[in-house]
Design a protein around this motif. Sequence first.
Motif, PDB file in Angstrom:
ATOM      1  N   LEU A  22       0.838  -1.198   0.000  1.00  0.00           N
ATOM      2  CA  LEU A  22       0.000   0.000   0.000  1.00  0.00           C
ATOM      3  C   LEU A  22       0.872   1.246   0.000  1.00  0.00           C
ATOM      4  CD1 LEU A  22      -2.678  -0.995   2.695  1.00  0.00           C
ATOM      5  CD2 LEU A  22      -2.866  -1.188   0.198  1.00  0.00           C
ATOM      6  N   GLN A  49      -2.626   5.128   1.605  1.00  0.00           N
ATOM      7  CA  GLN A  49      -3.509   3.973   1.824  1.00  0.00           C
ATOM      8  C   GLN A  49      -3.257   3.360   3.197  1.00  0.00           C
ATOM      9  OE1 GLN A  49      -2.121   2.061  -1.794  1.00  0.00           O
ATOM     10  NE2 GLN A  49      -4.202   2.028  -2.628  1.00  0.00           N
ATOM     11  N   PHE A  66      -4.806   5.441   5.899  1.00  0.00           N
ATOM     12  CA  PHE A  66      -6.261   5.233   5.987  1.00  0.00           C
ATOM     13  C   PHE A  66      -6.564   3.982   6.805  1.00  0.00           C
ATOM     14  CE2 PHE A  66      -9.318   7.737   3.291  1.00  0.00           C
ATOM     15  CZ  PHE A  66      -8.474   8.802   3.037  1.00  0.00           C
ATOM     16  N   SER A  67      -5.790   2.937   6.612  1.00  0.00           N
ATOM     17  CA  SER A  67      -6.025   1.718   7.381  1.00  0.00           C
ATOM     18  C   SER A  67      -5.663   1.921   8.843  1.00  0.00           C
ATOM     19  CB  SER A  67      -5.216   0.557   6.786  1.00  0.00           C
ATOM     20  OG  SER A  67      -5.458  -0.630   7.510  1.00  0.00           O
ATOM     21  N   ASP A  68      -4.492   2.507   9.085  1.00  0.00           N
ATOM     22  CA  ASP A  68      -4.045   2.715  10.467  1.00  0.00           C
ATOM     23  C   ASP A  68      -5.039   3.561  11.259  1.00  0.00           C
ATOM     24  OD1 ASP A  68      -1.767   1.332   9.874  1.00  0.00           O
ATOM     25  OD2 ASP A  68      -0.492   3.106   9.637  1.00  0.00           O
ATOM     26  N   ARG A  69      -5.598   4.553  10.602  1.00  0.00           N
ATOM     27  CA  ARG A  69      -6.498   5.500  11.288  1.00  0.00           C
ATOM     28  C   ARG A  69      -7.957   5.099  11.185  1.00  0.00           C
ATOM     29  NH1 ARG A  69      -4.196   9.212  14.735  1.00  0.00           N
ATOM     30  NH2 ARG A  69      -2.340  10.140  13.831  1.00  0.00           N
ATOM     31  N   HIS A  70      -8.236   3.938  10.625  1.00  0.00           N
ATOM     32  CA  HIS A  70      -9.611   3.471  10.434  1.00  0.00           C
ATOM     33  C   HIS A  70     -10.428   4.520   9.660  1.00  0.00           C
ATOM     34  CE1 HIS A  70     -12.934   0.899  10.779  1.00  0.00           C
ATOM     35  NE2 HIS A  70     -13.442   1.287  11.920  1.00  0.00           N
ATOM     36  N   LEU A  72     -11.774   4.112   6.871  1.00  0.00           N
ATOM     37  CA  LEU A  72     -12.740   3.492   5.955  1.00  0.00           C
ATOM     38  C   LEU A  72     -13.492   2.408   6.702  1.00  0.00           C
ATOM     39  CD1 LEU A  72     -11.064   0.822   3.692  1.00  0.00           C
ATOM     40  CD2 LEU A  72      -9.796   2.038   5.465  1.00  0.00           C
ATOM     41  N   GLN A  73     -14.739   2.235   6.333  1.00  0.00           N
ATOM     42  CA  GLN A  73     -15.510   1.117   6.864  1.00  0.00           C
ATOM     43  C   GLN A  73     -16.030   0.266   5.708  1.00  0.00           C
ATOM     44  OE1 GLN A  73     -18.208   2.202  10.107  1.00  0.00           O
ATOM     45  NE2 GLN A  73     -16.659   3.538  10.990  1.00  0.00           N
ATOM     46  N   GLY A  94     -15.945   1.037   2.606  1.00  0.00           N
ATOM     47  CA  GLY A  94     -14.966   1.124   1.541  1.00  0.00           C
ATOM     48  C   GLY A  94     -15.488   1.684   0.232  1.00  0.00           C
ATOM     49  N   THR A 108     -14.145   5.219  -0.374  1.00  0.00           N
ATOM     50  CA  THR A 108     -12.704   5.292  -0.121  1.00  0.00           C
ATOM     51  C   THR A 108     -11.871   5.671  -1.356  1.00  0.00           C
ATOM     52  OG1 THR A 108     -13.047   3.636   1.582  1.00  0.00           O
ATOM     53  CG2 THR A 108     -10.771   4.036   0.912  1.00  0.00           C
ATOM     54  N   LEU A 130      -9.333   8.831  -1.459  1.00  0.00           N
ATOM     55  CA  LEU A 130      -7.892   8.665  -1.688  1.00  0.00           C
ATOM     56  C   LEU A 130      -7.416   9.568  -2.822  1.00  0.00           C
ATOM     57  CD1 LEU A 130      -7.612   4.773  -1.339  1.00  0.00           C
ATOM     58  CD2 LEU A 130      -6.615   6.471   0.215  1.00  0.00           C
ATOM     59  N   GLU A 141      -7.525  12.370  10.034  1.00  0.00           N
ATOM     60  CA  GLU A 141      -6.276  11.998  10.707  1.00  0.00           C
ATOM     61  C   GLU A 141      -5.274  11.384   9.732  1.00  0.00           C
ATOM     62  OE1 GLU A 141      -8.127  11.055  15.162  1.00  0.00           O
ATOM     63  OE2 GLU A 141      -7.621   9.404  13.818  1.00  0.00           O
TER      64      GLU A 141
END
Lengths: 163, 817
Positions: A87, A91, A94-98, A100-101, A103, A106, A110, A148
């Motif tokens: 990633l 990207q 986005f995963s680390d900070r949650h 997206l749910q 998606g 998303t 991005l 974030e």
Amino acid sequence: MKDVHLISLSVNGNEHELVVESRRTLADMLRHDLGYTGTHLGCEHGICGACTILLDDQPVRACLVFGVQADGCEVRTVEGLADGDQLSDLQQAFSDRHGLQCGFCTPGFLMLAEAYLSEADSSADPESVREAMASNLCRCTGYQGIVEAVCDVARSRHPAGST
Amino acid sequence: MTRFAVKATLRATNAPTGPLGRTGARMAREAKLDGHGTWIGASVPRKEDGRMLRGSGRFVDDVERYGALHAAFVRSPYGSATVNSIDVAAATGIPGVHHVLTAADLDNPYLLAVLERDEFVPTTMPLLAESEVRHAAEPVAVVLAEDPYAAEDGAEAVEIDFTPRQAVTDLDTAPTGPNVHSGLADNCLVDLTMFDDDRLDGVLADAPLTVEAEFSSARLAALPMEGRGCLAEWDDRDGQVVLHASTQVPHQLRSGIAQALGLPESTVRVIAPDVGGGFGLKCVVGREEVVIAAAAARLRRPVKWVEDRQENLTASFHGHEQHYAVRAAFDTTGRLLGLAADIRCDVGAYSAFPFTCAVEPLMAATELPGAYKVPAYRARGRAIATNKPPTAPYRGVSRPQIVLVMERLMEKAAAALDLDPLEVRRRNLISEGEFPYTGASGITYDEGSYRESLDLAEKTVTEAGWYSERDELRAAGIPAGIGFSCFSERTAYGTPIMAQRRMGMTPGYDTAHVRMDPTGEVIVTTGTCGHGQGHETTFAQIVATRLGVHPDQVRLRQGDTDLAAYGWGTFGSRSIVIGGTSARRAADDVAAQLRRIAAHLLEVDESDVRLMHGAATVRGVPGASLEIAELARTAYFRAHTLPEGSEHGLEARGSADPPGTFSNACHTVLVTADPGTGAVRVRRYLVVEDCGVVINPLVVDGQVRGGVTQGIAAALYERIRYDGDGQPNSATLMDYLAPTASEICPIQITHLETPCPYTEDGAKGMGEGGTIGAPAAVLNAVNDALAHTGVAMDHIPVRPEDVLSSLSRPLATVGGT
């Protein structure tokens, strides 16, 4: 008799030539003619931003652009961000900070964020990031993780003093 | 049944670490197995994220089939009309158009949602309208063409002759207006008086204080970013119609299709691919989905329909349009003595399958008391038909309104008695030592932290300087206010509780199947159907913990009626409690199978074998260890080495059917109102919430924040409007104001943990709480900000013009809240 045009464009560095009906949107062309289904359609009237892509480096709503208008252009979509399974920093943030749910929004966020972060004066100021991200709609996250994540990447791509 | 410690424990005082509060990133990177071998409580990064971030998720419109026809529905332009004739000749002549189907072409199929109550009037919902249309955008015909553009050309060319009639569009005129369904007097579909207490009228007459008030909430759209949609195909090999659909409830959708089309259920397969949000909109069966399945089955050709946003706003399902007339009796100390409520819900023209139009009034009447002790209670709940689209159970389902009612009553009583409104709440909240508490409506509340969450919220915002900030803003001439809401919400409704509604199909239980393969990897199948909640991750955490493997080794298979046993899908904050517990129980069974194999191979007692870190180890025997993958290999490939009579394979089924468990929270919000524009801005937001044991804090916080955002939207922005003729005035996202990042502030969250007593892991449901608590907190804050005007607002959304008109009033001489 359909009104069709032969066009060529580059998507994420891949060259494509295709025949497209004049009324076909760039979003439909990318998704259903070229198979870039990462670009999503959330409203088809230019508000939600789920279909945001970069057209010659500018963020546009692919639902409001006709495919023929992309003739000769360079398009970047969400499929072009990662390096294989690796990633991109955005990207991953986005995963680390949650951020997206479900998606669905998303890819649009991005690409919007990529355009924002490419501006030389992008800063990690959460208020300006919020303002920029207000171009698009997300129904799941309450935006906090998205803001974030973009702040994180703004800081890492534009360390203090480098801008 | 395991009984856990009941005392609430503080999990994390979520002190802000910067301008944005707690950092999810730090949590995620710290996610690792703790010394006790549990993944429960770890912020494991979501397994779903990679494909979503790469754009390789598979949503329904990403499913392509060669030769598919594309559908466009022809919809009613009138709120109420007679259909005189349908002429499809011009449409069928459009290039690319293959078929135009009407109700008659499909043998007039319909959906029928049933409630087995005398007070309920069933409404058949035609898949395509026959002689009447009962709301604007009701589907009348469907055009099938080679591409969506040609289909829309065809839809425009279908000529339908209508005779418009006067429409019924609001609760107040519905009783005397034209009948939405012929013979439906008063347009009333449900009229239930429940929990009627003989003492109540006396209590209301004699009480030192009686508060009378009316409350209302606007019609809303759930607005998932992906609208509805489906692709149906006939599978000649399996003899099935296969429907790929954006749904929360694959099995219920299969049942709806089977019932409407008269098919055996096994000849219908529903597959939910990635689903782009649901929020309740996709937990009912849409007419379009059944039409597409019927068309594909008849034509033996794939058919696709993807709802556009205008259809989503005008032709799918709505919810949330309610009115409450309430009388509440208090003593002089602010204790609630009795409560009478008359609840009306504008449910639109039909009952949605399978929940029926009673879902809102029944929920409201049954659960209105909420977190408060109400000694005497009566509620009348009505579902009123109008010429608007039917309603589905939108996130929260009546709880946003009933919490708003109770929280406004607390404020009003406190103002009338000159008491601290938080103290009035404390005197009425169900408190420690009173659980399990059975309320006036017969509900039994399991342990919660109702007072503790209020106390902690008040302490947190006081110490953080919210009150001084409010006072400084006011001194600068900016109306500012702080609002609280306290609530509990029943989650994970099991079959016994759902049965009280008397639906024709009673949801509640669920099942899961866990299978370990010969390489030690695990497949879990479930009847729940996540659509953004991260179930692939959280179910994996639960199962990995029981089997001693890594969550990456656990894969969830969901959303396919041919893969999973009958399950009820994902709605009502049920999945982790019911589906997760089912998976845990199945995993425990598989773990026992693994321990038996290990005990045999290591020649030790089964009860001494532990599964952790990918290995079976033996208590008290250091060095005695076998890899779990080796046990799996033995189970499948060396079964002859196991004792005679051993099970074959490594798999088990689990199920759960809890009675429903109560989560609770206290929301606190600081708002300002712009004296120039009337716009309300949410400046600070705190949630102190208790959903029992948190499986994944990252996921729980995300659910809370997203829920709060939808609650703020309901309080300040969103409203589906119809004019008096039944014409929709909120047909685009320019008219329907979903909040952007600019309208939402960082949301701070603190967790308390009071474990659920009905499940082994102790998690309670938490998908809806954010949406439930926010409208009341925001409305209380707006009223606090405008307290000096003497205006009391009891409706949502509060619009800028409401604020401006109250600010322009001369200073009032009477107090109001």
